[in-house]
Design an enzyme around this catalytic site. Structure first.
Site, mmCIF file in Angstrom:
data_model
loop_
_atom_site.group_PDB
_atom_site.id
_atom_site.type_symbol
_atom_site.label_atom_id
_atom_site.label_comp_id
_atom_site.label_asym_id
_atom_site.label_seq_id
_atom_site.Cartn_x
_atom_site.Cartn_y
_atom_site.Cartn_z
ATOM 1 N N GLN A 23 30.300 -43.723 -13.895
ATOM 2 C CA GLN A 23 30.164 -42.768 -12.794
ATOM 3 C C GLN A 23 30.330 -43.390 -11.408
ATOM 4 O OE1 GLN A 23 26.378 -40.998 -14.741
ATOM 5 N NE2 GLN A 23 27.292 -39.276 -13.675
ATOM 6 N N ARG A 80 18.131 -48.908 -11.679
ATOM 7 C CA ARG A 80 18.594 -48.764 -13.060
ATOM 8 C C ARG A 80 20.103 -48.521 -13.041
ATOM 9 N NH1 ARG A 80 18.946 -43.539 -16.439
ATOM 10 N NH2 ARG A 80 19.445 -44.335 -18.497
ATOM 11 N N HIS A 126 25.628 -46.075 -21.559
ATOM 12 C CA HIS A 126 25.552 -44.752 -20.935
ATOM 13 C C HIS A 126 26.895 -44.055 -21.176
ATOM 14 C CE1 HIS A 126 23.371 -42.351 -17.588
ATOM 15 N NE2 HIS A 126 24.407 -41.626 -17.945
ATOM 16 N N ASN A 172 21.263 -44.324 -23.177
ATOM 17 C CA ASN A 172 20.958 -43.168 -22.359
ATOM 18 C C ASN A 172 21.291 -41.889 -23.124
ATOM 19 O OD1 ASN A 172 20.375 -41.902 -19.621
ATOM 20 N ND2 ASN A 172 22.385 -41.017 -20.093
ATOM 21 N N GLU A 173 20.283 -41.050 -23.360
ATOM 22 C CA GLU A 173 20.481 -39.693 -23.876
ATOM 23 C C GLU A 173 21.406 -39.600 -25.081
ATOM 24 O OE1 GLU A 173 21.704 -37.241 -20.584
ATOM 25 O OE2 GLU A 173 19.806 -37.445 -19.555
ATOM 26 N N ASN A 313 14.391 -38.797 -19.265
ATOM 27 C CA ASN A 313 15.236 -38.140 -18.271
ATOM 28 C C ASN A 313 14.868 -36.666 -18.258
ATOM 29 O OD1 ASN A 313 16.527 -40.554 -17.908
ATOM 30 N ND2 ASN A 313 18.523 -39.874 -18.639
ATOM 31 N N TYR A 315 15.187 -32.842 -15.861
ATOM 32 C CA TYR A 315 15.748 -32.142 -14.702
ATOM 33 C C TYR A 315 15.304 -30.691 -14.550
ATOM 34 C CZ TYR A 315 19.206 -35.921 -14.258
ATOM 35 O OH TYR A 315 19.806 -37.130 -14.082
ATOM 36 N N GLU A 384 15.366 -40.869 -15.143
ATOM 37 C CA GLU A 384 16.213 -40.006 -14.300
ATOM 38 C C GLU A 384 15.465 -38.732 -13.957
ATOM 39 O OE1 GLU A 384 20.117 -38.916 -15.839
ATOM 40 O OE2 GLU A 384 20.481 -40.985 -16.446
ATOM 41 N N TRP A 434 17.707 -39.703 -9.845
ATOM 42 C CA TRP A 434 19.149 -39.564 -10.065
ATOM 43 C C TRP A 434 19.712 -38.767 -8.906
ATOM 44 C CZ3 TRP A 434 22.369 -41.907 -13.389
ATOM 45 C CH2 TRP A 434 23.705 -41.494 -13.328
ATOM 46 N N GLU A 441 30.594 -36.871 -11.744
ATOM 47 C CA GLU A 441 29.641 -36.081 -12.529
ATOM 48 C C GLU A 441 30.292 -35.578 -13.830
ATOM 49 O OE1 GLU A 441 26.616 -35.786 -12.819
ATOM 50 O OE2 GLU A 441 26.242 -33.827 -13.701
ATOM 51 N N TRP A 442 30.827 -36.523 -14.612
ATOM 52 C CA TRP A 442 31.375 -36.242 -15.937
ATOM 53 C C TRP A 442 32.323 -35.038 -15.916
ATOM 54 C CZ3 TRP A 442 30.547 -40.607 -18.211
ATOM 55 C CH2 TRP A 442 29.362 -41.317 -17.970
HETATM 56 C C1 GBH Z 1 22.029 -36.787 -16.908
HETATM 57 O O1 GBH Z 1 21.889 -35.992 -18.059
HETATM 58 C C2 GBH Z 1 22.976 -37.933 -17.166
HETATM 59 O O2 GBH Z 1 22.293 -39.012 -17.766
HETATM 60 C C3 GBH Z 1 23.679 -38.398 -15.916
HETATM 61 O O3 GBH Z 1 24.690 -39.296 -16.237
HETATM 62 C C4 GBH Z 1 24.195 -37.200 -15.151
HETATM 63 O O4 GBH Z 1 24.936 -37.545 -14.024
HETATM 64 C C5 GBH Z 1 23.003 -36.355 -14.758
HETATM 65 O O5 GBH Z 1 22.396 -35.900 -15.926
HETATM 66 C C6 GBH Z 1 23.359 -35.104 -13.964
HETATM 67 O O6 GBH Z 1 24.100 -34.225 -14.740
HETATM 68 O O7 GBH Z 1 26.297 -27.741 -20.035
HETATM 69 O O8 GBH Z 1 24.653 -26.255 -20.960
HETATM 70 O O9 GBH Z 1 25.757 -27.860 -22.370
HETATM 71 C C7 GBH Z 1 21.035 -34.871 -17.892
HETATM 72 C C8 GBH Z 1 20.879 -34.066 -19.152
HETATM 73 C C9 GBH Z 1 21.898 -32.741 -20.769
HETATM 74 C C10 GBH Z 1 22.241 -32.223 -18.484
HETATM 75 C C11 GBH Z 1 23.061 -31.866 -21.135
HETATM 76 C C12 GBH Z 1 23.418 -31.362 -18.834
HETATM 77 C C13 GBH Z 1 24.438 -30.022 -20.521
HETATM 78 C C14 GBH Z 1 23.968 -28.642 -20.711
HETATM 79 N N1 GBH Z 1 22.051 -33.282 -19.440
HETATM 80 N N2 GBH Z 1 23.248 -30.825 -20.159
HETATM 81 S S1 GBH Z 1 25.279 -27.549 -21.059
#
Ligand code: GBH
Length: 481
Positions: A23, A80, A126, A172-173, A313, A315, A384, A434, A441-442
């Site tokens: 990232q 991290r 990650h 990670n996750e 992690n 959110y 995170e 985070w 952002e993926w």
């Molecule tokens: C984190 O994951 C990541 O570790 C980090 O790299 C990333 O930048 C950060 O989040 C912010 O996105 O689209 O409905 O399928 C957080 C957990 C789990 C959040 C999967 C997004 C997708 C839900 N993530 N989720 S969906």
């Protein structure tokens, strides 16, 4: 005097920021780095919202000293970051050569952190698996091969800086690698049963095999660390799991209340139960049957007890509604629907730029307690927590720097964690926001920003701290006493 105690955190509470290699680093072909599955995934048209990739990102491969100066100016105690396996062992495998220059980048990074009094936390993985391992044997899908290659990579890293790094995170996750990578297909390598999206993969089986491989390789790497490095280096090792809080869609329907528990088990306990209890949750076995792998005695011995700490992690939160119909073969969440509004149409929190993220800080306190209770009060680190902000990318730079929404998010979430620590007996010892800066952002590309620092992608990756960068330090200095 429970009710009289003021919520606070210990003086030595470790707070800082998190990032991940793909990232932020850029420099995908410099000094011998080879492709990871994310480099190739980004080249598939339609996979990344803005058609972008991590090719330049924040250019941290060249600017890590600037990043560390930034951390220092904010007052962070810890940082991290994750390792690009493809930089260190470009072809990835146990018999492939180590790339000295790639490894040296991380040694230099760690040295620079120490020179500035900042504690490094390393995430070994990650999501950016070396492409060659995927091509050779299907990556995680071949447990035998994969575990050996991962353990070799981990050993190379422990050897290179075990004496300098006291906190190691194996993964990670893993939920995201398994479900987003092998069921929904939204993340690399993009497997899914949905033939409209991509004609590969069997989501009724693959995600569960991937999760199992990851767990075994985590356990195997922890064993290596404990046997070969821990006594001399004295560090700690654990895994980081994601998990959202859950509330029933209809609070009066016991089936929605039950579904909430199932959702937590399918996302968190899938990995945490084997680590703390030696077995997958009963709810998963019931729904998935033999499609969920079983632990051999040797595997169980590797995985059970393999966390020195729990990396969390977190959110957001969802409302959960049970389904009456039988689960579909590719259902991965415990046969339920998630929603941001409940039966009365009440939203769980305000909207952000990320459809999945609606801030609900009380859920953070509740989830910390849920994890702490279920796993017998493990030492926890929040690895995170953070938010995007609706429409942030459409604003001018000056407007972006006044990110009051993010400031309030951090205030509310850190307070919720502080209450869990003070009143709920949760042993939380650190918190990484985070993220240090806006980054790739993926699947959302660069349109969604999560940083406390604005990165000017059009202006040579220059960094500008937002208001949240300053406030987060104030929040922690007022709470740590
Ligand atoms: C984190 O994951 C990541 O570790 C980090 O790299 C990333 O930048 C950060 O989040 C912010 O996105 O689209 O409905 O399928 C957080 C957990 C789990 C959040 C999967 C997004 C997708 C839900 N993530 N989720 S969906």
């Amino acid at each position: 005097m429970g009710s009289m105690t003021k919520a606070h955190l210990p003086k030595d509470f470790l707070w800082g920021f998190a990032t991940a290699s793909y990232q932020i680093e850029g420099a995908p072909h410099e000094d011998g780095r080879a492709d990871s599955i994310w480099d190739t995934f980004c080249r598939i048209p339609g996979k990344i919202a803005d058609g972008s990739s991590g090719d330049v990102a924040c250019d941290s491969y060249h600017r890590y000293k600037e990043d560390i100066a930034l951390l220092k100016s904010i007052g962070a105690k810890a940082y991290r970051f994750s390792i690009s396996w493809s930089r260190v062992i470009p072809l990835g495998g146990r018999n492939d050569p180590v790339n000295k220059k790639g490894l040296q980048y991380y040694v230099d990074l760690v040295d620079e952190l120490h020179a500035n009094g900042i504690e490094p936390l390393i995430t070994l993985f990650h999501w950016d698996l070396p492409q060659t391992l995927h091509d050779r044997y299907g990556g995680f899908l071949d447990q035998e091969e994969y575990v050996q290659d991962y353990v070799r990579f981990a050993r190379v890293m422990f050897k290179a800086m075990g004496s300098k790094v006291k906190m190691w995170i194996t993964y990670n996750e893993p939920w995201c690698s398994s479900i987003l990578g092998y069921s929904i297909g939204q993340f690399a390598p993009g497997h899914t049963s949905d033939r409209k999206k991509s004609p590969i993969g069997d989501s009724s089986i693959e995600p569960w095999r991937v999760g199992h491989s990851i767990l075994i390789s985590h356990g195997a790497a922890v064993k290596v660390y404990r046997e070969e490095f821990k006594s001399s280096d004295g560090g700690e090792i654990g895994i980081t799991l994601n998990g959202d809080w859950v509330e029933p869609w209809d609070a009066n329907d016991p089936k929605d209340v039950e579904a909430c528990e199932r959702k937590l088990e399918f996302s968190i306990s899938w990995f945490a139960d084997p680590i703390y209890k030696g077995e997958y949750p009963a709810s998963m076995r019931e729904q998935l049957g033999d499609r969920l792998p079983s632990f051999t005695e040797d595997e169980r011995a590797l995985v059970q007890g393999s966390n020195d700490f729990y990396g969390m992690n977190h959110y957001t939160a969802d409302y959960i509604r049970h389904l009456e119909s039988a689960p579909e073969p590719d259902n991965f969440n415990g046969n339920l629907e998630t929603s941001k509004t409940n039966k009365e149409g009440h939203a769980i929190g305000p909207e952000t730029q990320s459809p999945w993220l609606c801030p609900y800080a009380p859920g953070f306190r509740k989830l910390l307690k849920w994890i702490s209770d279920r796993y017998d009060r493990p030492i926890m680190y929040v690895t995170e927590n953070g938010t995007s902000l609706k429409g942030e990318n459409d604003k001018t730079r000056d407007e972006i720097l006044e990110d009051d929404f993010r400031v309030e998010y951090f205030r509310d979430y850190v307070n919720a964690m502080t209450e869990a620590s003070t009143f709920d007996d949760v042993d939380v010892r650190g918190y990484m926001a985070w993220s240090l800066m806006d980054n790739f952002e993926w699947a959302e590309g660069y349109e969604t920003r999560f940083g406390v620092t604005f990165v000017d992608y059009e202006g040579g990756q220059k960094r500008y701290p937002k208001k949240s960068a300053r406030v987060i330090g104030e929040i922690f200095s007022s709470l740590c006493e």
